[in-house]
Design an enzyme around this catalytic site. Structure first.
Site, PDB file in Angstrom:
ATOM      1  N   ASP A  27      -7.638  10.805  -5.343  1.00 54.31           N
ATOM      2  CA  ASP A  27      -6.881  10.018  -4.289  1.00 54.31           C
ATOM      3  C   ASP A  27      -7.579   8.509  -3.796  1.00 54.31           C
ATOM      4  O   ASP A  27      -8.880   8.339  -4.396  1.00 54.31           O
ATOM      5  CB  ASP A  27      -6.248  10.135  -3.394  1.00 54.31           C
ATOM      6  CG  ASP A  27      -5.617   9.286  -2.998  1.00 54.31           C
ATOM      7  OD1 ASP A  27      -4.488   8.826  -3.048  1.00 54.31           O
ATOM      8  OD2 ASP A  27      -5.644   9.590  -1.056  1.00 54.31           O
ATOM      9  N   ASP A  57      -6.386   4.964  -1.812  1.00 54.47           N
ATOM     10  CA  ASP A  57      -6.125   4.630  -0.383  1.00 54.47           C
ATOM     11  C   ASP A  57      -6.767   6.289   0.747  1.00 54.47           C
ATOM     12  O   ASP A  57      -6.079   6.909   0.282  1.00 54.47           O
ATOM     13  CB  ASP A  57      -5.079   4.225  -0.485  1.00 54.47           C
ATOM     14  CG  ASP A  57      -5.344   2.895  -1.313  1.00 54.47           C
ATOM     15  OD1 ASP A  57      -5.930   2.119  -1.700  1.00 54.47           O
ATOM     16  OD2 ASP A  57      -3.777   3.055  -1.141  1.00 54.47           O
ATOM     17  N   TYR A 114       0.066  -1.448   3.585  1.00 51.35           N
ATOM     18  CA  TYR A 114      -0.239  -1.031   2.033  1.00 51.35           C
ATOM     19  C   TYR A 114      -1.590  -1.762   1.766  1.00 51.35           C
ATOM     20  O   TYR A 114      -2.419  -3.086   2.641  1.00 51.35           O
ATOM     21  CB  TYR A 114       1.029  -2.057   1.400  1.00 51.35           C
ATOM     22  CG  TYR A 114       2.185  -0.957   1.234  1.00 51.35           C
ATOM     23  CD1 TYR A 114       2.701  -0.178   0.417  1.00 51.35           C
ATOM     24  CD2 TYR A 114       2.942  -0.764   2.622  1.00 51.35           C
ATOM     25  CE1 TYR A 114       3.882   0.872   0.883  1.00 51.35           C
ATOM     26  CE2 TYR A 114       3.948   0.010   3.140  1.00 51.35           C
ATOM     27  CZ  TYR A 114       4.301   0.985   1.118  1.00 51.35           C
ATOM     28  OH  TYR A 114       5.242   1.443   1.811  1.00 51.35           O
ATOM     29  N   ASN A 124      -0.800   6.834  -5.293  1.00 51.62           N
ATOM     30  CA  ASN A 124       0.422   6.616  -5.664  1.00 51.62           C
ATOM     31  C   ASN A 124       0.260   5.101  -5.177  1.00 51.62           C
ATOM     32  O   ASN A 124      -0.021   4.834  -4.199  1.00 51.62           O
ATOM     33  CB  ASN A 124       1.113   6.655  -4.197  1.00 51.62           C
ATOM     34  CG  ASN A 124       1.903   8.702  -5.255  1.00 51.62           C
ATOM     35  OD1 ASN A 124       1.460   9.195  -6.452  1.00 51.62           O
ATOM     36  ND2 ASN A 124       2.201   9.258  -3.656  1.00 51.62           N
ATOM     37  N   CYS A 167       1.295   5.475  -9.889  1.00 52.51           N
ATOM     38  CA  CYS A 167       2.940   5.185  -9.358  1.00 52.51           C
ATOM     39  C   CYS A 167       3.145   4.590  -8.854  1.00 52.51           C
ATOM     40  O   CYS A 167       2.568   3.917  -8.264  1.00 52.51           O
ATOM     41  CB  CYS A 167       3.311   6.952  -9.162  1.00 52.51           C
ATOM     42  SG  CYS A 167       4.389   6.752  -9.307  1.00 52.51           S
ATOM     43  N   ARG A 171       5.390  10.579  -8.810  1.00 53.22           N
ATOM     44  CA  ARG A 171       4.734  10.276  -7.502  1.00 53.22           C
ATOM     45  C   ARG A 171       4.046  11.284  -6.816  1.00 53.22           C
ATOM     46  O   ARG A 171       5.067  12.751  -6.505  1.00 53.22           O
ATOM     47  CB  ARG A 171       6.171   9.797  -6.998  1.00 53.22           C
ATOM     48  CG  ARG A 171       5.614   9.074  -5.062  1.00 53.22           C
ATOM     49  CD  ARG A 171       6.815   8.691  -4.238  1.00 53.22           C
ATOM     50  NE  ARG A 171       6.695   8.244  -2.809  1.00 53.22           N
ATOM     51  CZ  ARG A 171       5.477   7.791  -2.181  1.00 53.22           C
ATOM     52  NH1 ARG A 171       4.836   6.713  -3.016  1.00 53.22           N
ATOM     53  NH2 ARG A 171       5.417   7.500  -1.275  1.00 53.22           N
ATOM     54  N   LYS A 172       2.368  11.685  -5.706  1.00 57.23           N
ATOM     55  CA  LYS A 172       2.891  12.500  -5.156  1.00 57.23           C
ATOM     56  C   LYS A 172       3.080  13.328  -4.357  1.00 57.23           C
ATOM     57  O   LYS A 172       3.872  12.169  -3.798  1.00 57.23           O
ATOM     58  CB  LYS A 172       1.381  12.601  -4.949  1.00 57.23           C
ATOM     59  CG  LYS A 172       0.458  12.355  -6.179  1.00 57.23           C
ATOM     60  CD  LYS A 172      -0.773  12.191  -5.797  1.00 57.23           C
ATOM     61  CE  LYS A 172      -1.623  11.008  -5.594  1.00 57.23           C
ATOM     62  NZ  LYS A 172      -2.902  10.140  -4.576  1.00 57.23           N
ATOM     63  N   ASP A 195      -6.192  12.666   1.177  1.00 51.39           N
ATOM     64  CA  ASP A 195      -6.599  12.752   2.165  1.00 51.39           C
ATOM     65  C   ASP A 195      -4.665  12.417   3.397  1.00 51.39           C
ATOM     66  O   ASP A 195      -4.722  13.298   4.743  1.00 51.39           O
ATOM     67  CB  ASP A 195      -6.530  11.243   3.592  1.00 51.39           C
ATOM     68  CG  ASP A 195      -6.218  10.006   2.665  1.00 51.39           C
ATOM     69  OD1 ASP A 195      -4.746  10.136   1.623  1.00 51.39           O
ATOM     70  OD2 ASP A 195      -5.510   8.619   3.377  1.00 51.39           O
TER      71      ASP A 195
HETATM   72 MG   LIG Z   1      -4.821   8.672   0.387  1.00 54.49          MG
HETATM   73 ZN   LIG Z   2       5.734   7.583 -10.443  1.00 52.79          ZN
END
Ligand SMILES: [Mg+2]
Ligand SMILES: [Zn+2]
Length: 180
Positions: free
Chosen positions: A6, A8, A19, A51, A89, A100-101, A127
């Protein structure tokens, strides 16, 4: 051997609900770049699965996200490694996309990119609970970091456990344990 990250909260600093809207706001977690390069130099393939609904929300463009990833790639290459694939995503949660996870689309995209018959034996570091759920649904070994939103996610596991989640302090400590 494949490690999926991942972005972020794992590679760069992140607070839940925020964001990363510009390159200036993208700040690597200390040790994360070196850890990615080390994995790569050791022969692991490294992919990012992220994502980025901020694209659909109009907070930033896909080009901005790609620019961050070029910057990140440059930092890893300076350390003699590389990130082999970025899966993004761009959708809004309301779009109910399959990538999207916690959905598994990004992981399947990575699997397809590398031509793997299965993802079992691969790791996914995240995370958020959605990272762990996506990993479990795709037979990837889930690893929860304590950076980003990781401590809150760890607390949530007490009330709603997930099977087989490994815990680590951060990306660098995971790589240290893996490679010794
Ligand atoms: Mg994350
Ligand atoms: Zn997506």
């Amino acid at each position: 051997m494949l490690v999926i990250l991942d972005r972020d909260g794992v590679i760069n600093a992140y607070e839940e609900g925020q964001y990363v809207c510009s390159l200036a706001e993208w700040q690597p977690i200390p040790g994360s770049i070196e850890a990615i390069a080390r994995l790569s130099r050791a022969g692991y393939r490294v992919a990012v699965a992220t994502n980025q609904s901020g694209i659909a929300r109009g907070y930033f463009s896909r080009a901005m996200v790609d620019g961050i990833h070029e910057h990140l790639q440059g930092l890893v290459q300076e350390q003699g490694g590389r990130i082999d694939y970025f899966a993004v995503c761009p959708h809004h949660p309301d779009e109910q996309c399959s990538c999207r996870k916690p959905e598994t689309g990004l992981l399947r995209e990575i699997q397809q990119h590398f031509g793997l018959s299965s993802l079992s034996g691969s790791w996914m570091l995240g995370d958020s609970r959605s990272d762990l759920e996506a990993a479990l649904a795709a037979s990837v070994k889930p690893v929860l970091v304590a950076t980003g939103g990781g401590q809150a996610t760890r607390a949530s596991l007490d009330s709603e456990p997930l099977e087989g989640v490994e815990l680590t302090d951060n990306l660098a400590s995971f790589v240290e344990t893996l490679l010794g």
